[in-house]
Design a protein around this motif. Structure first.
Motif, short mmCIF file in Angstrom:
data_model
loop_
_atom_site.label_atom_id
_atom_site.label_comp_id
_atom_site.label_asym_id
_atom_site.label_seq_id
_atom_site.Cartn_x
_atom_site.Cartn_y
_atom_site.Cartn_z
N ALA A 85 -2.68 -6.80 4.17
CA ALA A 85 -2.61 -5.51 4.85
C ALA A 85 -3.96 -5.14 5.45
CB ALA A 85 -2.15 -4.42 3.87
N HIS A 86 -5.02 -5.43 4.70
CA HIS A 86 -6.37 -5.11 5.18
C HIS A 86 -6.69 -5.86 6.47
CE1 HIS A 86 -10.79 -5.90 5.31
NE2 HIS A 86 -10.79 -4.59 5.20
N ALA A 87 -6.34 -7.13 6.54
CA ALA A 87 -6.62 -7.93 7.74
C ALA A 87 -5.92 -7.35 8.96
CB ALA A 87 -6.19 -9.37 7.51
N VAL A 88 -4.67 -6.90 8.76
CA VAL A 88 -3.90 -6.33 9.87
C VAL A 88 -4.50 -4.99 10.30
CG1 VAL A 88 -1.66 -5.34 10.52
CG2 VAL A 88 -1.76 -7.50 9.25
N VAL A 89 -4.78 -4.12 9.33
CA VAL A 89 -5.30 -2.79 9.64
C VAL A 89 -6.67 -2.88 10.31
CG1 VAL A 89 -6.13 -0.63 8.61
CG2 VAL A 89 -3.95 -1.60 7.89
N GLN A 90 -7.51 -3.76 9.81
CA GLN A 90 -8.84 -3.95 10.39
C GLN A 90 -8.73 -4.35 11.87
OE1 GLN A 90 -11.16 -6.95 8.42
NE2 GLN A 90 -12.84 -6.84 9.87
N SER A 91 -7.88 -5.30 12.16
CA SER A 91 -7.71 -5.76 13.55
C SER A 91 -7.13 -4.67 14.43
CB SER A 91 -6.80 -6.99 13.58
OG SER A 91 -7.40 -8.08 12.92
N VAL A 138 0.40 -0.01 17.96
CA VAL A 138 -0.80 -0.05 17.13
C VAL A 138 -0.76 1.06 16.08
CG1 VAL A 138 -3.30 0.32 17.12
CG2 VAL A 138 -2.27 -1.20 18.83
N ALA A 139 -0.42 2.28 16.53
CA ALA A 139 -0.37 3.42 15.61
C ALA A 139 0.66 3.20 14.52
CB ALA A 139 -0.07 4.70 16.39
N ALA A 140 1.84 2.67 14.88
CA ALA A 140 2.89 2.45 13.90
C ALA A 140 2.49 1.38 12.88
CB ALA A 140 4.18 2.04 14.61
N THR A 141 1.81 0.35 13.34
CA THR A 141 1.37 -0.72 12.43
C THR A 141 0.35 -0.19 11.44
OG1 THR A 141 1.74 -2.38 14.15
CG2 THR A 141 0.33 -3.01 12.31
N ILE A 142 -0.58 0.62 11.92
CA ILE A 142 -1.59 1.21 11.04
C ILE A 142 -0.93 2.13 10.02
CG2 ILE A 142 -3.52 2.85 10.96
CD1 ILE A 142 -4.49 1.55 13.60
N ARG A 143 0.03 2.96 10.47
CA ARG A 143 0.73 3.85 9.55
C ARG A 143 1.49 3.05 8.49
NH1 ARG A 143 2.19 6.69 14.21
NH2 ARG A 143 4.28 5.77 14.14
N ARG A 144 2.04 1.94 8.89
CA ARG A 144 2.85 1.14 7.98
C ARG A 144 2.03 0.52 6.85
NH1 ARG A 144 4.50 -1.38 4.59
NH2 ARG A 144 6.21 -2.89 4.45
N TYR A 145 0.83 0.04 7.16
CA TYR A 145 0.08 -0.74 6.18
C TYR A 145 -1.08 0.01 5.51
CZ TYR A 145 2.77 -4.76 7.63
OH TYR A 145 3.81 -5.62 7.89
N THR A 146 -1.55 1.11 6.08
CA THR A 146 -2.68 1.81 5.48
C THR A 146 -2.39 2.34 4.07
OG1 THR A 146 -3.63 2.37 7.63
CG2 THR A 146 -4.32 3.71 5.76
N PRO A 147 -1.18 2.92 3.81
CA PRO A 147 -0.95 3.42 2.45
C PRO A 147 -1.15 2.37 1.37
CG PRO A 147 0.70 4.30 3.93
CD PRO A 147 -0.06 3.27 4.71
N LEU A 148 -0.83 1.11 1.67
CA LEU A 148 -1.03 0.04 0.69
C LEU A 148 -2.51 -0.15 0.38
CD1 LEU A 148 0.53 -2.07 -0.94
CD2 LEU A 148 0.24 -3.66 0.97
N LEU A 149 -3.37 0.22 1.33
CA LEU A 149 -4.81 0.08 1.14
C LEU A 149 -5.44 1.26 0.44
CD1 LEU A 149 -5.91 -1.31 4.65
CD2 LEU A 149 -5.44 -2.60 2.56
N HIS A 150 -4.74 2.39 0.39
CA HIS A 150 -5.39 3.62 -0.08
C HIS A 150 -5.92 3.52 -1.50
CE1 HIS A 150 -3.79 6.62 3.15
NE2 HIS A 150 -5.00 6.18 3.43
N ARG A 151 -5.21 2.77 -2.36
CA ARG A 151 -5.74 2.63 -3.73
C ARG A 151 -7.06 1.86 -3.71
NH1 ARG A 151 -0.65 0.82 -7.41
NH2 ARG A 151 -0.07 -0.27 -5.50
#
Length: 216
Positions: A85-91, A151-164
């Motif tokens: 998820a981090h790799a996707v969100v970073q990109s 882009v916005a939808a992808t970030i919304r989808r995967y960012t919560p997994l990173l929040h911890r």
């Protein structure tokens, strides 16, 4: 004008979603904790329906896992899933920044600076939930300005997994480096240097990987 009317059930679902997500991110609901919609509904003073809807969305976000007729529980920290998820969100943040730079206005810069000031204060005060919200607000200026819904939808989808992981990061000494990096991103954006700004945005997110590498 009619003020009293039927309340939008979606609002209750959003409130439940926000509350449960925060509890998971902050560790109030620890990894592996069983989750019962009846208990959560009673604690929040809601019916079971909005809580169930919230849990379904959190399942999509990777924070809740379910097995029919067996369990519903907070997901355990899966290092591989978080790294993916981090790799996707970073990109995606790099791309959003690159697309946003030509479209930015003084109002955007003001919003970014205001969010970063609140972020720095929250980190200094160890108010980590507030820091995450302010960090999201800072980056969201660029995401929205990019005007790219995928882009916005992808970030919304995967960012919560990173929040911890972000919660752990902002609570570490490394987290204090983010506010100065944000200022460098703003400066590059104001200079109209889309490539530099995008590179800095990706590097800002890359610092999270440093902490994740230290976790099992």
């Amino acid at each position: 004008m009619q003020y009293i009317g039927r309340l939008d059930r979606a609002l209750f679902s959003e409130q439940a979603l926000t509350a449960i997500r925060r509890a998971i991110v902050a560790g109030e609901l620890a990894p592996g904790t069983p989750v019962k919609d009846t208990e959560l509904a009673a604690r929040m003073g809601l019916s079971r329906t909005p809580v169930r809807e919230a849990l379904a969305r959190l399942t999509d976000e990777g924070l809740i896992e379910t097995k029919p007729h067996s369990y519903t529980r907070v997901t355990r920290l899966d290092s591989a899933a978080v790294r993916d998820a981090h790799a996707v969100v970073q990109s995606m943040h790099g791309l959003a920044t690159r697309l946003a730079v030509p479209k930015l206005t003084p109002q955007h810069f003001d919003a970014m600076r205001a969010a970063n000031m609140r972020f720095a204060l929250a980190v200094e005060a160890s108010a980590l939930e507030d820091a995450i919200a302010c960090d999201d607000a800072f980056h969201d200026v660029l995401v929205q300005a990019s005007e790219n819904h995928a882009v916005a939808a992808t970030i919304r989808r995967y960012t919560p997994l990173l929040h911890r992981a972000i919660y752990l990061y902002l609570g570490s000494p490394l987290g204090r480096d983010s506010a100065p990096m944000h200022e460098r991103i703003i400066a590059a954006c104001q200079a109209g240097d889309a490539e530099e700004a995008a590179d800095l945005a990706e590097r800002n997110w890359a610092t999270l990987a440093v902490l994740m590498e230290k976790k099992p």
